[in-house]
Enzyme design. Structure first.
Site, PDB file in Angstrom:
ATOM      1  CG  HIS A   1       6.275  16.289 -13.253  1.00 36.16           C
ATOM      2  ND1 HIS A   1       7.224  16.404 -12.476  1.00 36.16           N
ATOM      3  CD2 HIS A   1       6.179  17.827 -13.589  1.00 36.16           C
ATOM      4  CE1 HIS A   1       7.912  17.713 -12.100  1.00 36.16           C
ATOM      5  NE2 HIS A   1       7.307  18.496 -12.935  1.00 36.16           N
TER       6      HIS A   1
ATOM      7  CD  GLU B   1       6.585  23.419  -3.210  1.00 35.58           C
ATOM      8  OE1 GLU B   1       5.730  24.284  -3.296  1.00 35.58           O
ATOM      9  OE2 GLU B   1       7.350  23.290  -2.378  1.00 35.58           O
TER      10      GLU B   1
END
Lengths: 538, 185
Positions: free
Chosen positions: A307, A259
């Protein structure tokens, strides 16, 4: 030079009529230019909505202690700011540029699926309105960060199902947009244009389109699992029922990492379109740009766990995701090199679009380097969830994506309106933005390294000075953007603005088909495909 | 024009293919749930101890090594339970069976359904920590104000690599009395 393709031949089903009269034109339009304008205006409005939320955050953080808002509302603001900016501003803005420019760049009369195009725009509006409505609900808007991690997000009040459904709507909207763009690029190109002759903006959007249809459904699935965990007694992420909250993070970032490239790949495309025009040289390394974009897109699918280095992954996992992440710096470095090489010994002029593009190259590189720092798993433990990561992704989003959106606006608005924008004001807008964006985000690196956590409304007093500097930068940056609105409105009205030539920029017609059309561009273009493709500059 | 129809047909075919990708990826999102379980089982990296009783096999006891096991107890969302480990620490020899007791008490005046979820650290020791009996295998029922001693019987597999000297076992109690509580929150 400015042969009007639509006047060549009178095709039977396409009388050259203008737009429909009255306001219903905007509701029912299937014209790619109308829909592109609506996307862009909507994105600009959302940019200010999201920006206002950011200013609420920066106002609260101006001084230590609690000043203006409740902690819960502060957390709603960080969450909504991110969701509005990602799904309401940056993504729709790029879809707007895609709608406007892709048919004109590839010599197509319109998008492949014009009715679906209209529907995806209005679904976007519906999705964002539903998301905004959560602000007024019992229990407040989601306050868990845009990542919507359980178990925290499951404590959201009445807003949770609305937030989930708005994500569904936004997802369907961008999937439809992506399908439309892919179909347009693959099926509607002028017969003479091969894939490797497409402008880079078209290439980057083709790849972005595939990213979108691959990841949006996964995100839709993840939020649906949240919904069933909360209301239908499933236990996907509920430890009490045998689920695992870390699983959500894996699924979310499988979506979340591609994204972020959805927001940066079209940025690369516009930069690669603008820089050659103002350097008056062909783009350096066209095919390496295409391959670099494709490799970045591929790599984005295998790096998601960077992440979540701190969730307690086994060392083998940490190492794999660390090295895979570092590899991304290679194709990205190729791009930075190519842009620099394009400018090298070019006869450069510094109009506003070029200024924004150069700032993008410099500041995006800076944001990329901090990303490289965080890819190193052992040191990421220090940076994780601090203002350092906030500084990092804002450098890759604001002076990169947002600057390029501004650059694209200035670059193409003379073609759209037939009027030149006010160059002096635009340059002032650039300098105010470029300086204030650094006052705003650069100190956040220091705050993060010193240990200030993100998403907290208060902080220890040793962080006061840099927070104050950052907030001052935020307000200058925020209000400077009003200049953009003023310049755009002034250009559209066209009073005291010089007429734009068909080419607009010197020799631009060598660089792209859109500059062979008249300015302002007629409502229907390329009813018959162009005969000649400007290939020498790709 | 024929050309137009041709493009329309091409578009329809392409849209069908792309929609197929969309649906497949939605399914893939759900498929990730079992895929992770299988992947972690195969590689032994999920850090989860066995969730049903293991057979009591006899190991050769390794008297030369001593591993410290720490026991930690906690409650989810301040569940109304008193929960503690009778032992905070235990030094064990790999291969030898031990039984330790945990105590849990329902502090409410209603019957309660509760479940303890284990977590082990370092996660990679999970496959060497073998439980033959554990209160965490099943949901526990408590009468009003009832307190229970709950046993855990375990053994450390002597295959445990030498570098691990301390293993921490943490239990979190979840109050599952009303799954519908979630809806009311």
């Amino acid at each position: 030079m400015s042969a009007v393709a639509s006047e060549h031949e009178h095709t039977d089903d396409h009388h050259d009529h203008g737009p429909a009269k009255g306001w219903m034109r905007w509701i029912v339009t299937t014209n790619h230019k109308d829909i592109g304008s609506m996307y862009l205006i909507f994105a600009l409005i959302m940019f200010f909505v999201g920006g206002t939320m950011a200013l609420i955050i920066r106002a609260e953080l101006f001084e230590p202690g609690m000043q203006f808002v409740e902690p819960q509302f502060f957390n709603s603001m960080t969450t909504m700011h991110a969701l509005v900016m990602v799904f309401g501003a940056v993504m729709p803005a790029f879809v707007g540029f895609a709608n406007w420019m892709i048919p004109m760049m590839i010599g197509a009369p319109d998008m492949a699926l014009p009715r679906m195009n209209n529907m995806s725009f209005w679904m976007l509006v519906a999705g964002i309105l539903m998301l905004a409505s959560t602000l007024f609900m019992e229990g407040g808007a989601p306050a868990s960060g845009w990542t919507l991690y359980p178990p925290l997000v499951l404590q959201t009040g009445d807003a949770l199902p609305f937030a989930v459904f708005s994500v569904h709507l936004l997802g369907i909207s961008s999937i439809m947009g992506a399908i439309n763009i892919i179909a347009t690029i693959l099926n509607m190109r002028a017969p003479k244009m091969s894939l490797m002759q497409m402008p880079l903006f078209v290439w980057t959007w083709l790849i972005t389109g595939f990213l979108l249809i691959a990841i949006m459904p996964v995100f839709a699935g993840a939020v649906t699992m949240l919904l069933t965990d909360r209301f239908f007694e499933t236990s996907f992420f509920d430890a009490a029922g045998g689920g695992d909250p870390v699983l959500y993070q894996h699924i979310f970032w499988f979506f979340g990492h591609p994204e972020v490239y959805v927001m940066i790949l079209p940025t690369f495309g516009i930069a690669s379109t603008i820089i050659p025009v103002f350097a008056r040289k062909p783009l350096f390394g066209y095919s390496s740009m295409v391959y670099a974009t494709a490799s970045i897109a591929f790599l984005s699918f295998i790096v998601w766990a960077h992440h979540m280095f701190t969730v307690g992954m086994p060392i083998s996992g940490e190492l794999f995701f660390m090295y895979a992440t570092m590899i991304i710096a290679v194709p990205t470095g190729v791009k930075i090199f190519n842009w620099t090489a394009t400018m090298w010994k070019g006869a450069m002029t510094f109009e506003a679009p070029m200024l924004f593009s150069i700032a993008f190259v410099v500041l995006f590189t800076l944001g990329g380097f901090t990303g490289l720092m965080m890819s190193i798993a052992p040191v990421d433990f220090q940076y994780h969830d601090t203002y350092f990561i906030v500084a990092h992704f804002h450098y890759t989003l604001v002076p990169a994506s947002v600057f390029i959106l501004m650059a694209g606006g200035y670059f193409w608005i003379p073609k759209w309106t037939g009027k030149m924008y006010d160059e002096r004001l635009a340059r002032l807008h650039f300098w105010l933005s470029a300086i204030s964006v650094n006052i705003l985000f650069f100190p956040q690196h220091f705050l993060g390294l010193a240990g200030m956590p993100r998403r907290i409304p208060d902080y220890a007093t040793q962080f006061s000075d840099w927070n104050m500097v950052s907030s001052i930068g935020a307000f200058i940056f925020g209000f400077s953007q009003l200049m953009f609105v003023y310049i755009v409105i002034k250009t559209i009205k066209g009073k005291d603005c010089a007429d734009a030539t068909d080419e607009v920029w010197e020799d631009a017609a060598k660089h792209g088909l859109e500059w062979t059309l008249p300015s302002p561009v007629p409502y229907h273009t390329f009813a018959t495909p162009p005969e000649k493709i400007p290939t020498e500059h790709f | 024009m024929n050309n137009n129809d041709e493009i329309k047909a091409k578009n329809t075919r392409l849209v069908r293919k792309l929609l197929f990708i969309v649906i497949a990826m939605f399914g893939f999102g759900y498929a990730l749930v079992p895929i992770y379980d299988v992947f972690c089982d195969l590689t032994g990296i999920n850090g989860k101890t066995n969730t049903s009783a293991a057979d009591e096999t006899v190991y050769e006891i390794d008297k030369s090594r001593e591993i410290t096991i720490e026991f930690i107890t906690s409650l989810n969302e301040s569940a109304p339970i008193l929960f503690e480990s009778k032992l905070k620490k235990l030094k064990v020899h790999p291969g030898q069976y031990y039984t330790v007791n945990f105590y849990a008490e329902n502090k409410t005046n209603q019957p309660m359904l509760a479940r303890a979820i284990p977590s082990i650290s370092p996660g990679l020791t999970a496959e060497y920590f073998i439980k033959t009996e554990c209160f965490c295998f099943l949901e526990q029922t408590f009468k009003a104000k009832e307190g229970k001693m709950m046993p855990l019987r375990f053994v450390i597999d002597p295959e445990l690599p030498d570098r691990y000297k301390t293993i921490t076992l943490a239990y979190t109690f979840f109050d599952n009395t009303e799954a519908s509580v979630k809806n009311k929150r």
